[in-house]
Design a protein around this motif. Structure first.
Motif, PDB file in Angstrom:
ATOM      1  N   GLY A   9     -20.677  23.872  -7.409  1.00  0.00           N
ATOM      2  CA  GLY A   9     -19.244  23.641  -7.316  1.00  0.00           C
ATOM      3  C   GLY A   9     -18.853  22.448  -8.154  1.00  0.00           C
ATOM      4  N   GLU A  10     -17.658  22.517  -8.711  1.00  0.00           N
ATOM      5  CA  GLU A  10     -17.154  21.397  -9.486  1.00  0.00           C
ATOM      6  C   GLU A  10     -15.671  21.225  -9.203  1.00  0.00           C
ATOM      7  OE1 GLU A  10     -18.017  22.406 -13.527  1.00  0.00           O
ATOM      8  OE2 GLU A  10     -16.213  23.636 -13.726  1.00  0.00           O
ATOM      9  N   SER A  11     -15.204  20.020  -9.447  1.00  0.00           N
ATOM     10  CA  SER A  11     -13.809  19.718  -9.204  1.00  0.00           C
ATOM     11  C   SER A  11     -13.411  18.543 -10.080  1.00  0.00           C
ATOM     12  CB  SER A  11     -13.623  19.388  -7.715  1.00  0.00           C
ATOM     13  OG  SER A  11     -12.262  19.295  -7.400  1.00  0.00           O
ATOM     14  N   SER A  12     -12.157  18.521 -10.506  1.00  0.00           N
ATOM     15  CA  SER A  12     -11.691  17.407 -11.323  1.00  0.00           C
ATOM     16  C   SER A  12     -10.232  17.110 -11.002  1.00  0.00           C
ATOM     17  CB  SER A  12     -11.857  17.715 -12.810  1.00  0.00           C
ATOM     18  OG  SER A  12     -11.026  18.785 -13.193  1.00  0.00           O
ATOM     19  N   ALA A  13      -9.823  15.894 -11.334  1.00  0.00           N
ATOM     20  CA  ALA A  13      -8.440  15.486 -11.080  1.00  0.00           C
ATOM     21  C   ALA A  13      -8.062  14.332 -11.991  1.00  0.00           C
ATOM     22  CB  ALA A  13      -8.270  15.075  -9.621  1.00  0.00           C
ATOM     23  N   GLU A  23     -19.487  17.264 -10.009  1.00  0.00           N
ATOM     24  CA  GLU A  23     -20.273  18.489 -10.007  1.00  0.00           C
ATOM     25  C   GLU A  23     -21.310  18.388  -8.902  1.00  0.00           C
ATOM     26  OE1 GLU A  23     -21.679  20.336 -13.844  1.00  0.00           O
ATOM     27  OE2 GLU A  23     -23.581  19.618 -13.022  1.00  0.00           O
ATOM     28  N   VAL A  24     -21.432  19.437  -8.092  1.00  0.00           N
ATOM     29  CA  VAL A  24     -22.402  19.474  -7.000  1.00  0.00           C
ATOM     30  C   VAL A  24     -23.234  20.748  -7.139  1.00  0.00           C
ATOM     31  CG1 VAL A  24     -22.740  19.553  -4.497  1.00  0.00           C
ATOM     32  CG2 VAL A  24     -20.880  18.179  -5.445  1.00  0.00           C
ATOM     33  N   LEU A  53     -21.667  14.370   1.615  1.00  0.00           N
ATOM     34  CA  LEU A  53     -22.477  15.527   1.218  1.00  0.00           C
ATOM     35  C   LEU A  53     -23.308  16.042   2.384  1.00  0.00           C
ATOM     36  CD1 LEU A  53     -23.730  14.287  -2.258  1.00  0.00           C
ATOM     37  CD2 LEU A  53     -22.243  16.268  -1.876  1.00  0.00           C
ATOM     38  N   ARG A  54     -23.927  15.131   3.125  1.00  0.00           N
ATOM     39  CA  ARG A  54     -24.768  15.512   4.270  1.00  0.00           C
ATOM     40  C   ARG A  54     -23.934  16.233   5.330  1.00  0.00           C
ATOM     41  NH1 ARG A  54     -29.663  13.635   5.936  1.00  0.00           N
ATOM     42  NH2 ARG A  54     -29.557  11.914   4.474  1.00  0.00           N
ATOM     43  N   HIS A  55     -22.739  15.720   5.575  1.00  0.00           N
ATOM     44  CA  HIS A  55     -21.848  16.313   6.576  1.00  0.00           C
ATOM     45  C   HIS A  55     -21.414  17.724   6.158  1.00  0.00           C
ATOM     46  CE1 HIS A  55     -18.743  16.652   9.618  1.00  0.00           C
ATOM     47  NE2 HIS A  55     -17.872  16.941   8.660  1.00  0.00           N
ATOM     48  N   LYS A  56     -21.077  17.897   4.876  1.00  0.00           N
ATOM     49  CA  LYS A  56     -20.549  19.179   4.412  1.00  0.00           C
ATOM     50  C   LYS A  56     -21.651  20.230   4.196  1.00  0.00           C
ATOM     51  CE  LYS A  56     -16.587  19.589   2.718  1.00  0.00           C
ATOM     52  NZ  LYS A  56     -15.421  20.292   3.274  1.00  0.00           N
ATOM     53  N   GLY A 138     -15.485  16.724  -1.648  1.00  0.00           N
ATOM     54  CA  GLY A 138     -15.155  17.698  -0.599  1.00  0.00           C
ATOM     55  C   GLY A 138     -14.802  19.050  -1.184  1.00  0.00           C
ATOM     56  N   ALA A 139     -13.970  19.060  -2.232  1.00  0.00           N
ATOM     57  CA  ALA A 139     -13.577  20.318  -2.871  1.00  0.00           C
ATOM     58  C   ALA A 139     -14.770  20.999  -3.533  1.00  0.00           C
ATOM     59  CB  ALA A 139     -12.475  20.051  -3.898  1.00  0.00           C
ATOM     60  N   ALA A 140     -15.619  20.233  -4.197  1.00  0.00           N
ATOM     61  CA  ALA A 140     -16.808  20.810  -4.839  1.00  0.00           C
ATOM     62  C   ALA A 140     -17.762  21.373  -3.793  1.00  0.00           C
ATOM     63  CB  ALA A 140     -17.506  19.765  -5.703  1.00  0.00           C
ATOM     64  N   CYS A 141     -17.921  20.671  -2.679  1.00  0.00           N
ATOM     65  CA  CYS A 141     -18.789  21.170  -1.601  1.00  0.00           C
ATOM     66  C   CYS A 141     -18.247  22.475  -1.020  1.00  0.00           C
ATOM     67  CB  CYS A 141     -18.932  20.124  -0.498  1.00  0.00           C
ATOM     68  SG  CYS A 141     -20.012  18.754  -0.935  1.00  0.00           S
TER      69      CYS A 141
END
Length: 152
Positions: A9-13, A23-24, A53-56, A138-141
């Motif tokens: 997963g990836e996300s940008s802003a 990037e995850v 990351l651990r939580h998600k 969060g979004a990438a996860c």
């Protein structure tokens, strides 16, 4: 529901003139193990992002990387002109330099202690980055989880 352990997963802003990209990647592993690569100025956020990351994602070998670029120049380091001037004055008194046999390398002078000062608003930049990176991780996860579901 059966889920794969592999995902991406990836996300940008764009936040206040700065561009953030996260990037995850997740690979199969019985336990949780995170490898996080952050820009040097955001290393203080590593533990917080690992917790997120651990939580998600809970399990897997997780590789997270973040990139950052700021086109505004608002957070550029400042040159301490007084400190730089003192160094130059001292160097010019060296006989070889005064005689013109050795030149002064300005790039090397910038690495001397006290010449470059961090931006005054370093805490503000870190706070902005903290929020931006947490949202993007969060979004990438979420995308990793969706991909895990599709592959499962």
């Amino acid at each position: 529901m059966i889920r794969s352990m592999t995902g991406f997963g990836e996300s940008s802003a764009q936040v206040g003139g700065a561009h953030y990209f996260v990037e995850v990647r997740s690979l199969n592993s019985k336990y949780f193990k995170a490898i996080i690569r952050l820009p040097e100025e955001f290393q203080l956020l590593e533990a917080e992002l690992e917790t997120l990351l651990r939580h998600k994602l809970q399990r897997g070998s997780i590789f997270m990387s973040a990139n950052y670029s700021d086109s505004t120049g608002e957070f550029a380091y400042q040159v301490n002109e007084k400190a730089l001037g003192r160094y130059i004055d001292q160097i010019q008194r060296v006989p070889q330099v005064a005689a013109g046999k050795v030149s002064i390398d300005l790039g090397a002078l910038l690495t001397l202690p006290g010449v470059l000062q961090p931006p005054a608003d370093e805490e503000q930049r870190l706070a902005t980055a903290r929020q931006a990176l947490q949202d993007l991780v969060g979004a990438a996860c979420d995308k990793v989880i969706a991909m895990r579901g599709k592959e499962g």
